[in-house]
Design a protein around this motif. Structure first.
Motif, PDB file in Angstrom:
ATOM      1  N   GLY A   1     -32.679 -60.256 -10.733  1.00 34.89           N
ATOM      2  CA  GLY A   1     -32.657 -59.351 -11.860  1.00 34.89           C
ATOM      3  C   GLY A   1     -34.091 -58.985 -12.193  1.00 34.89           C
ATOM      4  O   GLY A   1     -34.808 -59.773 -12.806  1.00 34.89           O
ATOM      5  N   MET A   2     -34.529 -57.862 -11.733  1.00 38.21           N
ATOM      6  CA  MET A   2     -35.920 -57.399 -11.811  1.00 38.21           C
ATOM      7  C   MET A   2     -36.852 -58.391 -11.117  1.00 38.21           C
ATOM      8  O   MET A   2     -37.028 -58.342  -9.920  1.00 38.21           O
ATOM      9  CB  MET A   2     -36.354 -57.126 -13.253  1.00 38.21           C
ATOM     10  CG  MET A   2     -37.658 -56.364 -13.332  1.00 38.21           C
ATOM     11  SD  MET A   2     -37.957 -55.667 -14.961  1.00 38.21           S
ATOM     12  CE  MET A   2     -39.516 -54.849 -14.635  1.00 38.21           C
ATOM     13  N   SER A   3     -37.425 -59.349 -11.837  1.00 36.90           N
ATOM     14  CA  SER A   3     -38.428 -60.236 -11.212  1.00 36.90           C
ATOM     15  C   SER A   3     -38.055 -61.705 -11.296  1.00 36.90           C
ATOM     16  O   SER A   3     -38.909 -62.572 -11.154  1.00 36.90           O
ATOM     17  CB  SER A   3     -39.796 -60.022 -11.872  1.00 36.90           C
ATOM     18  OG  SER A   3     -39.714 -60.302 -13.266  1.00 36.90           O
ATOM     19  N   GLY A   4     -36.772 -61.998 -11.526  1.00 37.47           N
ATOM     20  CA  GLY A   4     -36.343 -63.391 -11.602  1.00 37.47           C
ATOM     21  C   GLY A   4     -35.096 -63.630 -10.781  1.00 37.47           C
ATOM     22  O   GLY A   4     -34.204 -62.777 -10.728  1.00 37.47           O
ATOM     23  N   SER A   5     -35.033 -64.784 -10.136  1.00 32.27           N
ATOM     24  CA  SER A   5     -33.865 -65.140  -9.340  1.00 32.27           C
ATOM     25  C   SER A   5     -32.646 -65.283 -10.237  1.00 32.27           C
ATOM     26  O   SER A   5     -32.735 -65.804 -11.351  1.00 32.27           O
ATOM     27  CB  SER A   5     -34.108 -66.457  -8.600  1.00 32.27           C
ATOM     28  OG  SER A   5     -32.906 -66.943  -8.036  1.00 32.27           O
TER      29      SER A   5
ATOM     30  N   ALA B   1     -44.371 -55.524  -7.043  1.00 31.97           N
ATOM     31  CA  ALA B   1     -45.111 -56.119  -5.922  1.00 31.97           C
ATOM     32  C   ALA B   1     -44.326 -57.240  -5.238  1.00 31.97           C
ATOM     33  O   ALA B   1     -44.787 -57.811  -4.250  1.00 31.97           O
ATOM     34  CB  ALA B   1     -46.449 -56.659  -6.406  1.00 31.97           C
ATOM     35  N   ARG B   2     -43.163 -57.613  -5.783  1.00 34.04           N
ATOM     36  CA  ARG B   2     -42.278 -58.623  -5.193  1.00 34.04           C
ATOM     37  C   ARG B   2     -42.966 -59.978  -5.029  1.00 34.04           C
ATOM     38  O   ARG B   2     -42.765 -60.680  -4.040  1.00 34.04           O
ATOM     39  CB  ARG B   2     -41.720 -58.143  -3.841  1.00 34.04           C
ATOM     40  CG  ARG B   2     -41.184 -56.729  -3.855  1.00 34.04           C
ATOM     41  CD  ARG B   2     -40.454 -56.340  -2.596  1.00 34.04           C
ATOM     42  NE  ARG B   2     -41.076 -56.761  -1.373  1.00 34.04           N
ATOM     43  CZ  ARG B   2     -42.119 -56.189  -0.799  1.00 34.04           C
ATOM     44  NH1 ARG B   2     -42.707 -55.144  -1.379  1.00 34.04           N
ATOM     45  NH2 ARG B   2     -42.584 -56.628   0.350  1.00 34.04           N
ATOM     46  N   LYS B   3     -43.721 -60.389  -6.029  1.00 32.94           N
ATOM     47  CA  LYS B   3     -44.418 -61.676  -5.961  1.00 32.94           C
ATOM     48  C   LYS B   3     -43.490 -62.863  -6.188  1.00 32.94           C
ATOM     49  O   LYS B   3     -43.874 -64.004  -5.983  1.00 32.94           O
ATOM     50  CB  LYS B   3     -45.545 -61.698  -6.998  1.00 32.94           C
ATOM     51  CG  LYS B   3     -46.660 -60.700  -6.721  1.00 32.94           C
ATOM     52  CD  LYS B   3     -47.750 -60.795  -7.773  1.00 32.94           C
ATOM     53  CE  LYS B   3     -48.876 -59.801  -7.483  1.00 32.94           C
ATOM     54  NZ  LYS B   3     -49.954 -59.863  -8.508  1.00 32.94           N
ATOM     55  N   TYR B   4     -42.282 -62.590  -6.626  1.00 33.38           N
ATOM     56  CA  TYR B   4     -41.335 -63.642  -6.974  1.00 33.38           C
ATOM     57  C   TYR B   4     -40.495 -64.099  -5.790  1.00 33.38           C
ATOM     58  O   TYR B   4     -39.625 -64.956  -5.930  1.00 33.38           O
ATOM     59  CB  TYR B   4     -40.400 -63.147  -8.086  1.00 33.38           C
ATOM     60  CG  TYR B   4     -39.832 -61.763  -7.822  1.00 33.38           C
ATOM     61  CD1 TYR B   4     -38.702 -61.583  -7.034  1.00 33.38           C
ATOM     62  CD2 TYR B   4     -40.468 -60.629  -8.328  1.00 33.38           C
ATOM     63  CE1 TYR B   4     -38.210 -60.325  -6.764  1.00 33.38           C
ATOM     64  CE2 TYR B   4     -39.979 -59.361  -8.067  1.00 33.38           C
ATOM     65  CZ  TYR B   4     -38.853 -59.220  -7.283  1.00 33.38           C
ATOM     66  OH  TYR B   4     -38.377 -57.955  -7.005  1.00 33.38           O
ATOM     67  N   ARG B   5     -40.694 -63.520  -4.598  1.00 37.62           N
ATOM     68  CA  ARG B   5     -39.950 -63.951  -3.423  1.00 37.62           C
ATOM     69  C   ARG B   5     -40.848 -63.888  -2.196  1.00 37.62           C
ATOM     70  O   ARG B   5     -41.864 -63.194  -2.187  1.00 37.62           O
ATOM     71  CB  ARG B   5     -38.694 -63.106  -3.231  1.00 37.62           C
ATOM     72  CG  ARG B   5     -38.940 -61.662  -2.855  1.00 37.62           C
ATOM     73  CD  ARG B   5     -37.649 -60.854  -2.903  1.00 37.62           C
ATOM     74  NE  ARG B   5     -37.805 -59.548  -2.255  1.00 37.62           N
ATOM     75  CZ  ARG B   5     -36.902 -58.578  -2.338  1.00 37.62           C
ATOM     76  NH1 ARG B   5     -35.793 -58.750  -3.028  1.00 37.62           N
ATOM     77  NH2 ARG B   5     -37.103 -57.430  -1.699  1.00 37.62           N
ATOM     78  N   THR B   6     -40.449 -64.608  -1.156  1.00 41.91           N
ATOM     79  CA  THR B   6     -41.294 -64.703   0.031  1.00 41.91           C
ATOM     80  C   THR B   6     -40.987 -63.592   1.021  1.00 41.91           C
ATOM     81  O   THR B   6     -39.880 -63.049   1.052  1.00 41.91           O
ATOM     82  CB  THR B   6     -41.089 -66.047   0.734  1.00 41.91           C
ATOM     83  OG1 THR B   6     -39.750 -66.117   1.255  1.00 41.91           O
ATOM     84  CG2 THR B   6     -41.315 -67.211  -0.236  1.00 41.91           C
TER      85      THR B   6
END
Length: 313
Positions: free
Chosen positions: A170-174, A241-246
């Motif tokens: 959800g946006m930037s959180g799992s 920037a998708r910093k929350y996932r690899t």
């Protein structure tokens, strides 16, 4: 089967082209892409009748194309042209086409849920016979509108199918950080309606599950909640920037869970198409999208005289 594959490829190519146009500054505002989620859109809409309605989200290009909207007029809308579905004033997040049963995209998370329930209520009260399919993301299931819509739809047995496209974030959180249950589909038990968990990247499974839910709704037996597990390849929006996932996680989904590749390979195994056929399809679709871009670029900008038109219904 070939038409389903064609539609998914159109959505993929359309979005890839839109991404390039946005990066080139030809599209204003922001952009939410559904690349990687094509099967849930095409599979669900393929079992609907023309009179049936859909409600979509800020990430709604795929649903719009799958319901039968013209990609030329869609591209014109994104480029802010007069020939667009909303005369260039709605943009990416507010496309609608009542002629094909598309009641509109929505920039507010979860806001489509009560609209879908209202449309389903109209269908029941006026005996119009249509079913409403409401698309939303996992983030919307924590909005009050989600619970209010499902509660009303369930107690009134409304002809609506709720499809949660769980793309894991959800946006930037799992999603695992946002809910305290394993599967969103289990929330259906709170409202006494069926809850189905499916592979949202398996178009056949999507079709079969949605078909069952639509038939149930059309019989007057009420709504169904479907959780379609999928994955968005791009960020939440173009500024993400998708910093929350690899990058390893993204590569896994691209390599192993691409809905187009999965369906293409299935059709090859069954002898319906060859790799050469698919290559030709990709080439054909690219031309269709190029033609849509040319149509949009050659269309006029809205006149200043039309500034106040369509502000109110």
């Amino acid at each position: 089967m070939l038409e389903l594959l064609h539609q998914m490829q159109v959505i993929r190519t359309f979005e890839e082209q839109v991404e390039k146009l946005f990066q080139a500054g030809e599209i204003g505002g922001t952009m939410h892409l559904c690349i990687g989620q094509e099967a849930s859109a095409v599979g669900a809409c393929s079992v609907l009748e023309r009179k049936d309605k859909i409600i979509t989200t800020h990430r709604g290009h795929g649903h719009s194309i799958a319901k039968g909207m013209d990609i030329g007029r869609m591209m014109a809308e994104l480029l802010g042209r007069e020939t667009g579905y909303c005369h260039g004033k709605g943009g990416s997040m507010h496309i609608a086409d009542l002629d094909v049963g598309h009641l509109g995209a929505n920039g507010i998370v979860g806001a489509g849920l009560p609209i879908a329930t209202g449309a389903a209520l109209a269908s029941k009260m006026k005996d119009l016979g249509y079913v409403v399919v409401c698309f939303f993301g996992d983030g919307a299931t924590n909005e009050g509108a989600f619970h209010e819509a499902l509660n009303l739809a369930s107690i009134w047995d409304l002809p609506v199918v709720f499809i949660c496209e769980n793309n894991q974030y959800g946006m930037s959180g799992s999603v695992k950080e946002m809910i305290n249950i394993e599967h969103i589909a289990t929330r259906a038990t709170s409202y006494g309606i069926p809850g189905k968990l499916i592979d949202g990247n398996d178009i056949i499974q999507v079709m079969e599950t949605v078909q069952e839910a639509v038939e149930r709704a059309r019989r007057g037996e009420g709504p169904t909640l479907i959780e379609a597990e999928t994955y968005r390849w791009r960020g939440h929006s173009r500024s993400d920037a998708r910093k929350y996932r690899t990058r390893e996680e993204e590569a896994f989904w691209r390599k192993n869970r691409d809905p187009i590749a999965l369906f293409k390979n299935k059709l090859i195994v069954e002898g319906i198409i060859t790799e050469e056929d698919f290559a030709h399809l990709v080439e054909q679709v690219q031309k269709e999208v190029n033609d849509a871009v040319e149509f949009a670029r050659n269309s006029p900008m809205p006149s200043i005289d039309s500034l106040e038109n369509d502000v109110y219904a």
